[in-house]
Design an enzyme around this catalytic site. Sequence first.
Site, PDB file in Angstrom:
ATOM      1  N   ASN A 115       0.818  -1.201   0.000  1.00 14.39           N
ATOM      2  CA  ASN A 115       0.000   0.000   0.000  1.00 14.39           C
ATOM      3  C   ASN A 115       0.861   1.265   0.000  1.00 14.39           C
ATOM      4  O   ASN A 115       0.488   2.280  -0.558  1.00 14.39           O
ATOM      5  CB  ASN A 115      -0.908   0.003   1.234  1.00 14.39           C
ATOM      6  CG  ASN A 115      -1.674   1.298   1.380  1.00 14.39           C
ATOM      7  OD1 ASN A 115      -2.531   1.604   0.566  1.00 14.39           O
ATOM      8  ND2 ASN A 115      -1.339   2.085   2.399  1.00 14.39           N
ATOM      9  N   HIS A 116       2.021   1.154   0.656  1.00 14.02           N
ATOM     10  CA  HIS A 116       2.858   2.343   0.857  1.00 14.02           C
ATOM     11  C   HIS A 116       4.316   1.930   0.873  1.00 14.02           C
ATOM     12  O   HIS A 116       4.627   0.747   1.022  1.00 14.02           O
ATOM     13  CB  HIS A 116       2.499   3.002   2.189  1.00 14.02           C
ATOM     14  CG  HIS A 116       2.412   2.009   3.316  1.00 14.02           C
ATOM     15  ND1 HIS A 116       1.230   1.461   3.739  1.00 14.02           N
ATOM     16  CD2 HIS A 116       3.367   1.416   4.068  1.00 14.02           C
ATOM     17  CE1 HIS A 116       1.449   0.607   4.717  1.00 14.02           C
ATOM     18  NE2 HIS A 116       2.735   0.552   4.933  1.00 14.02           N
ATOM     19  N   GLN A 181       5.084   7.246   5.561  1.00  8.87           N
ATOM     20  CA  GLN A 181       4.745   6.111   4.693  1.00  8.87           C
ATOM     21  C   GLN A 181       3.763   6.560   3.602  1.00  8.87           C
ATOM     22  O   GLN A 181       2.555   6.296   3.690  1.00  8.87           O
ATOM     23  CB  GLN A 181       4.094   4.993   5.512  1.00  8.87           C
ATOM     24  CG  GLN A 181       5.061   4.257   6.419  1.00  8.87           C
ATOM     25  CD  GLN A 181       4.339   3.404   7.445  1.00  8.87           C
ATOM     26  OE1 GLN A 181       3.353   3.831   8.047  1.00  8.87           O
ATOM     27  NE2 GLN A 181       4.820   2.192   7.636  1.00  8.87           N
ATOM     28  N   ASP A 183       1.412   6.644   0.447  1.00  8.06           N
ATOM     29  CA  ASP A 183       0.694   5.583  -0.266  1.00  8.06           C
ATOM     30  C   ASP A 183       1.072   5.570  -1.737  1.00  8.06           C
ATOM     31  O   ASP A 183       1.153   6.625  -2.377  1.00  8.06           O
ATOM     32  CB  ASP A 183      -0.828   5.829  -0.177  1.00  8.06           C
ATOM     33  CG  ASP A 183      -1.431   5.197   1.053  1.00  8.06           C
ATOM     34  OD1 ASP A 183      -0.798   5.257   2.127  1.00  8.06           O
ATOM     35  OD2 ASP A 183      -2.538   4.630   0.940  1.00  8.06           O
ATOM     36  N   ARG A 211       2.077 -12.404   2.883  1.00  6.89           N
ATOM     37  CA  ARG A 211       1.029 -11.734   3.635  1.00  6.89           C
ATOM     38  C   ARG A 211       0.898 -10.369   2.994  1.00  6.89           C
ATOM     39  O   ARG A 211       1.874  -9.606   2.931  1.00  6.89           O
ATOM     40  CB  ARG A 211       1.405 -11.592   5.103  1.00  6.89           C
ATOM     41  CG  ARG A 211       0.472 -10.663   5.904  1.00  6.89           C
ATOM     42  CD  ARG A 211       1.053 -10.442   7.273  1.00  6.89           C
ATOM     43  NE  ARG A 211       0.265  -9.599   8.145  1.00  6.89           N
ATOM     44  CZ  ARG A 211       0.377  -8.266   8.229  1.00  6.89           C
ATOM     45  NH1 ARG A 211       1.220  -7.612   7.454  1.00  6.89           N
ATOM     46  NH2 ARG A 211      -0.342  -7.605   9.099  1.00  6.89           N
ATOM     47  N   ASP A 213       0.041  -7.003   3.269  1.00 10.01           N
ATOM     48  CA  ASP A 213      -0.158  -6.039   4.349  1.00 10.01           C
ATOM     49  C   ASP A 213      -1.156  -4.954   3.931  1.00 10.01           C
ATOM     50  O   ASP A 213      -1.100  -4.441   2.812  1.00 10.01           O
ATOM     51  CB  ASP A 213       1.207  -5.404   4.665  1.00 10.01           C
ATOM     52  CG  ASP A 213       1.121  -4.317   5.720  1.00 10.01           C
ATOM     53  OD1 ASP A 213       0.845  -4.656   6.870  1.00 10.01           O
ATOM     54  OD2 ASP A 213       1.322  -3.133   5.378  1.00 10.01           O
ATOM     55  N   GLU A 220      -8.143   4.679  -3.397  1.00 13.82           N
ATOM     56  CA  GLU A 220      -9.059   5.617  -2.754  1.00 13.82           C
ATOM     57  C   GLU A 220     -10.068   6.044  -3.814  1.00 13.82           C
ATOM     58  O   GLU A 220      -9.779   5.944  -5.008  1.00 13.82           O
ATOM     59  CB  GLU A 220      -8.309   6.870  -2.271  1.00 13.82           C
ATOM     60  CG  GLU A 220      -7.264   6.600  -1.190  1.00 13.82           C
ATOM     61  CD  GLU A 220      -5.991   5.948  -1.729  1.00 13.82           C
ATOM     62  OE1 GLU A 220      -5.547   6.311  -2.819  1.00 13.82           O
ATOM     63  OE2 GLU A 220      -5.460   5.048  -1.054  1.00 13.82           O
ATOM     64  N   GLU A 255      -4.328  -9.265   4.769  1.00 17.52           N
ATOM     65  CA  GLU A 255      -4.492  -8.626   6.079  1.00 17.52           C
ATOM     66  C   GLU A 255      -5.545  -7.535   5.896  1.00 17.52           C
ATOM     67  O   GLU A 255      -5.262  -6.441   5.418  1.00 17.52           O
ATOM     68  CB  GLU A 255      -3.193  -7.983   6.572  1.00 17.52           C
ATOM     69  CG  GLU A 255      -3.347  -7.471   8.002  1.00 17.52           C
ATOM     70  CD  GLU A 255      -2.779  -6.071   8.271  1.00 17.52           C
ATOM     71  OE1 GLU A 255      -2.822  -5.654   9.438  1.00 17.52           O
ATOM     72  OE2 GLU A 255      -2.328  -5.384   7.342  1.00 17.52           O
ATOM     73  N   HIS A 322       2.014  -9.198  15.965  1.00 17.91           N
ATOM     74  CA  HIS A 322       2.983  -8.144  16.289  1.00 17.91           C
ATOM     75  C   HIS A 322       2.303  -6.787  16.468  1.00 17.91           C
ATOM     76  O   HIS A 322       2.971  -5.816  16.836  1.00 17.91           O
ATOM     77  CB  HIS A 322       4.034  -8.053  15.184  1.00 17.91           C
ATOM     78  CG  HIS A 322       3.435  -7.571  13.896  1.00 17.91           C
ATOM     79  ND1 HIS A 322       2.600  -8.379  13.133  1.00 17.91           N
ATOM     80  CD2 HIS A 322       3.500  -6.388  13.268  1.00 17.91           C
ATOM     81  CE1 HIS A 322       2.187  -7.673  12.083  1.00 17.91           C
ATOM     82  NE2 HIS A 322       2.704  -6.467  12.128  1.00 17.91           N
ATOM     83  N   ASP A 323       1.028  -6.686  16.154  1.00 16.80           N
ATOM     84  CA  ASP A 323       0.299  -5.417  16.321  1.00 16.80           C
ATOM     85  C   ASP A 323      -0.503  -5.434  17.621  1.00 16.80           C
ATOM     86  O   ASP A 323      -0.544  -6.428  18.328  1.00 16.80           O
ATOM     87  CB  ASP A 323      -0.648  -5.192  15.145  1.00 16.80           C
ATOM     88  CG  ASP A 323       0.100  -4.772  13.891  1.00 16.80           C
ATOM     89  OD1 ASP A 323       1.111  -4.060  14.017  1.00 16.80           O
ATOM     90  OD2 ASP A 323      -0.327  -5.171  12.795  1.00 16.80           O
TER      91      ASP A 323
HETATM   92  C1  GLC Z   1      -0.035  -3.479   9.035  1.00 15.66           C
HETATM   93  C2  GLC Z   1       1.035  -4.036   9.930  1.00 15.66           C
HETATM   94  C3  GLC Z   1       1.447  -2.993  10.926  1.00 15.66           C
HETATM   95  C4  GLC Z   1       1.941  -1.770  10.199  1.00 15.66           C
HETATM   96  C5  GLC Z   1       0.869  -1.280   9.215  1.00 15.66           C
HETATM   97  C6  GLC Z   1       1.412  -0.211   8.318  1.00 15.66           C
HETATM   98  O1  GLC Z   1      -1.208  -3.222   9.732  1.00 15.66           O
HETATM   99  O2  GLC Z   1       0.597  -5.219  10.541  1.00 15.66           O
HETATM  100  O3  GLC Z   1       2.433  -3.485  11.800  1.00 15.66           O
HETATM  101  O4  GLC Z   1       2.243  -0.760  11.114  1.00 15.66           O
HETATM  102  O5  GLC Z   1       0.432  -2.325   8.387  1.00 15.66           O
HETATM  103  O6  GLC Z   1       2.316  -0.758   7.393  1.00 15.66           O
END
Ligand code: GLC
Length: 567
Positions: A115-116, A181, A183, A211, A213, A220, A255, A322-323
């Site tokens: 995404n970014h 970050q 986009d 995965r 992300d 958008e 995700e 991890h989040d």
């Molecule tokens: C996802 C990741 C997270 C990250 C976010 C932005 O949600 O799991 O850790 O901060 O993307 O890249």
Amino acid sequence: MTFTAPITLPGLALDVQWYRRAVFYEVLVRSFADSNGDGIGDLPGLIGKLDYLQWLGIDALWLPPIFPSPGRDGGYDVSDYAGIAAEYGTLDDFRDLVRQAHQRNMRIIIDLPLNHTSDQHAWFQAARAEPDGPFGDFYVWSDDDERWPDIRIIFSDTETSNWAFDEKRRQYYFHRFFSHQPDLNYNSPAVHHAVHEVVRFWLDLGVDGFRLDAIPYLYESDEGNGEGEPQTHEFLRQLRRMVDRDYPGRVMLAEANQWPREVAAFFGSEEEPECHMAFDFPVMPRIFYALRSQRVDDLVDVLSETTDVPPGAGWGVFLRNHDELSLEMVNEEVRQAMYGWYAYDDRMRINVGIRRRLAPLLDNARAELELAHALLFSLPGAPFVYYGDEIGMGDNIWLDDRDSSRTPMQWTPDRNAGFSTADPGKLHLPVVQSLVFDYRNVNVESQLAQSRSLLHWVRNVVYVRKAHPVLGLGGLAVVPTSSPSVLAFVRQSAGPPAAAPAVETTDAILCVFNFAQNPLAVTLSLGEWAGRPLVDVFGGAAFPAVPDDGRLTLTLGTQTFYWLAVR
Ligand code: GLC
Ligand code: CA
């Protein structure tokens, strides 16, 4: 530490639907094992621990980003998609990891934040410097910061807008996450081309999947809210066609932290598939809610809703990652209750969620840890274990952001928990030394030495699960119960139950969980299964058969469960 000989799973290598039976393990390379004493975990360190993961029964690893990155968002701020961060090793180390994992029948999926990028990525630097150059439209630029006011801010604790001003280009750029970050602009064909090249690069290196992300946020639009826009789904259909055609057997895992129907949309349809897998964000917070409310109705609702997915699609089920434990997809009443139970100290909260590990969340209560894992391993889809949760590792809420639950793996009671030989002050994050979870008590070595430890218990469940493919592949039918605290379902193979098969097979498993904080007796309505014998899949003990009227009464201890094979 040595581990017993590998158990190989014949045929796994040829199985394009391997991901529906696999047990996954999320491993932060940075925090797992440091091979060169610089205080940072690395790829050779991880390779050195593959025997442990194989012993645990892990089929596939998910590696959060390992690319070069300024590291301002745990590597989710990528500055080069075609390399490995120097502190983790080299591309050759990565090839070695893939080879050594595959030799053990273990697969590797990597995180791909598409995404970014980081604002340090060469694409962004070029876009700032040369608006009319080849990268001029790689990101989303605007002369003001007014566009798309309906798009919510995800990192609500740190960001006040989804737009940031770039001094050099004298324009605003759009960012869904941190302002460092930007986009990527998916309206640009050049971005599509670049992203396909990245995907091919890693598939050619041998990874078994990605995965994806933050995948809902690619596009958008003026009409939508920037989550799962039609064009985002179209992009995923194209990507899937390429992956299935050129790299069959590799997986795309979404995700998408959204409501059940929106998450399920990322599977696409049978005719036009998108992702092979998607994380089950809807079910996760409801497990934690049930543990404290002692009520399972929300869980039952969401399970009844989310199980209907196209053939071949698989959920990824998880308790923690991890989040933060995200509370975005529950209503306000549930959210407030969960803050009260699980985040009574403000330091435990972040954004719309809770930044704690599994064992501290459950107050290190063994019965709850077992109940939660039993559910994790019997829900439809592949279970994901977060590194360290198999030993009940603690967290450190005095650390910033989500680092609270990203501390070094606790291997031994020795210096730095056996993670690293560095001077303790040099570790990228300190090891946990809290009263309850100090690494001198909680570590792999000591749990290996205790036959009834959480580690041995989790490993046992992993193996029992893998011995019953129906738990990975089967459907789920919720069973009505007489108690609001008891969740019951049958996992069964597709099609009606076979009538009295000639050989004894497990075509169905009845799973029963008591979320009450007291023992109870419960009656289950099992009409379809009347007369069938029941056998405990762990110990093999025979249970009373389902009575002819289908009404089975069981007694359950506080926060206990059964997995009973229906013969
Ligand atoms: C996802 C990741 C997270 C990250 C976010 C932005 O949600 O799991 O850790 O901060 O993307 O890249
Ligand atoms: Ca290192």
